[in-house]
Design a protein around this motif. Sequence first.
Motif, PDB file in Angstrom:
ATOM      1  N   GLY A 183       3.796 -11.424  -1.671  1.00 58.22           N
ATOM      2  CA  GLY A 183       2.471 -10.853  -1.486  1.00 58.22           C
ATOM      3  C   GLY A 183       2.464  -9.365  -1.190  1.00 58.22           C
ATOM      4  O   GLY A 183       1.399  -8.749  -1.079  1.00 58.22           O
ATOM      5  N   PRO A 212       3.255  -7.996   3.333  1.00 54.65           N
ATOM      6  CA  PRO A 212       2.644  -9.007   2.465  1.00 54.65           C
ATOM      7  C   PRO A 212       1.144  -9.153   2.715  1.00 54.65           C
ATOM      8  O   PRO A 212       0.691  -9.157   3.870  1.00 54.65           O
ATOM      9  CB  PRO A 212       3.382 -10.298   2.849  1.00 54.65           C
ATOM     10  N   HIS A 213       0.379  -9.221   1.636  1.00 54.26           N
ATOM     11  CA  HIS A 213      -1.066  -9.432   1.668  1.00 54.26           C
ATOM     12  C   HIS A 213      -1.781  -8.381   2.517  1.00 54.26           C
ATOM     13  O   HIS A 213      -2.728  -8.686   3.245  1.00 54.26           O
ATOM     14  CB  HIS A 213      -1.386 -10.850   2.167  1.00 54.26           C
ATOM     15  N   SER A 214      -1.316  -7.142   2.442  1.00 55.80           N
ATOM     16  CA  SER A 214      -1.868  -6.053   3.243  1.00 55.80           C
ATOM     17  C   SER A 214      -1.759  -4.748   2.474  1.00 55.80           C
ATOM     18  O   SER A 214      -0.939  -4.612   1.565  1.00 55.80           O
ATOM     19  CB  SER A 214      -1.084  -5.943   4.555  1.00 55.80           C
ATOM     20  N   ASN A 215      -2.561  -3.766   2.868  1.00 57.92           N
ATOM     21  CA  ASN A 215      -2.441  -2.419   2.323  1.00 57.92           C
ATOM     22  C   ASN A 215      -1.620  -1.518   3.232  1.00 57.92           C
ATOM     23  O   ASN A 215      -1.407  -0.343   2.920  1.00 57.92           O
ATOM     24  CB  ASN A 215      -3.825  -1.794   2.105  1.00 57.92           C
ATOM     25  N   THR A 227       3.154  -5.327  -2.067  1.00 57.70           N
ATOM     26  CA  THR A 227       3.004  -4.477  -3.256  1.00 57.70           C
ATOM     27  C   THR A 227       4.034  -3.369  -3.184  1.00 57.70           C
ATOM     28  O   THR A 227       4.185  -2.705  -2.156  1.00 57.70           O
ATOM     29  CB  THR A 227       1.593  -3.866  -3.318  1.00 57.70           C
ATOM     30  N   GLN A 235       3.551  -6.406  -7.927  1.00 51.31           N
ATOM     31  CA  GLN A 235       3.188  -7.374  -6.892  1.00 51.31           C
ATOM     32  C   GLN A 235       4.388  -8.304  -6.698  1.00 51.31           C
ATOM     33  O   GLN A 235       4.847  -8.939  -7.645  1.00 51.31           O
ATOM     34  CB  GLN A 235       1.964  -8.187  -7.332  1.00 51.31           C
TER      35      GLN A 235
END
Length: 133
Positions: A8, A29-32, A10, A4
């Motif tokens: 944000g 960021p902060h998403s798949n 991955t 991570q």
Amino acid sequence: IIKQLKNGATETVNWQHGCPHGVATTTFPHSNIVHRETYFDKGARVWQTVHYASGMPKRQEIFRPGNITLVSTWFEDGSPRSSEEYHGDNLWSGEYFTRDQELETQVVQGNGERIRREGHEELIAKEEFENGK
């Protein structure tokens, strides 16, 4: 290995014998949704694709032996924007399209004009090439 990042996003990387091998991804960021996808063969990059936030491909680079790189780009709706071949840092060939898939300009054997557009077709630059530069 899954990591991570501070922003944000991955990052996922597969390792084999101390080298990246197979597909590595980084999400937005902060998403798949995958932002960048890179394929490695025993540590050597084979190809890399960058995506729009929608998940559609934006730019793909394919790395070939002999320092040849093939680059394809797409408009945000998924229609092809350009296709280029580089020999080292020199642009050897390229085709540049409108959103309606009409050939707008081209570079042949290092000579010609390149039109650069952003994902929604906004003109960024017109560039003349001679001998790949």
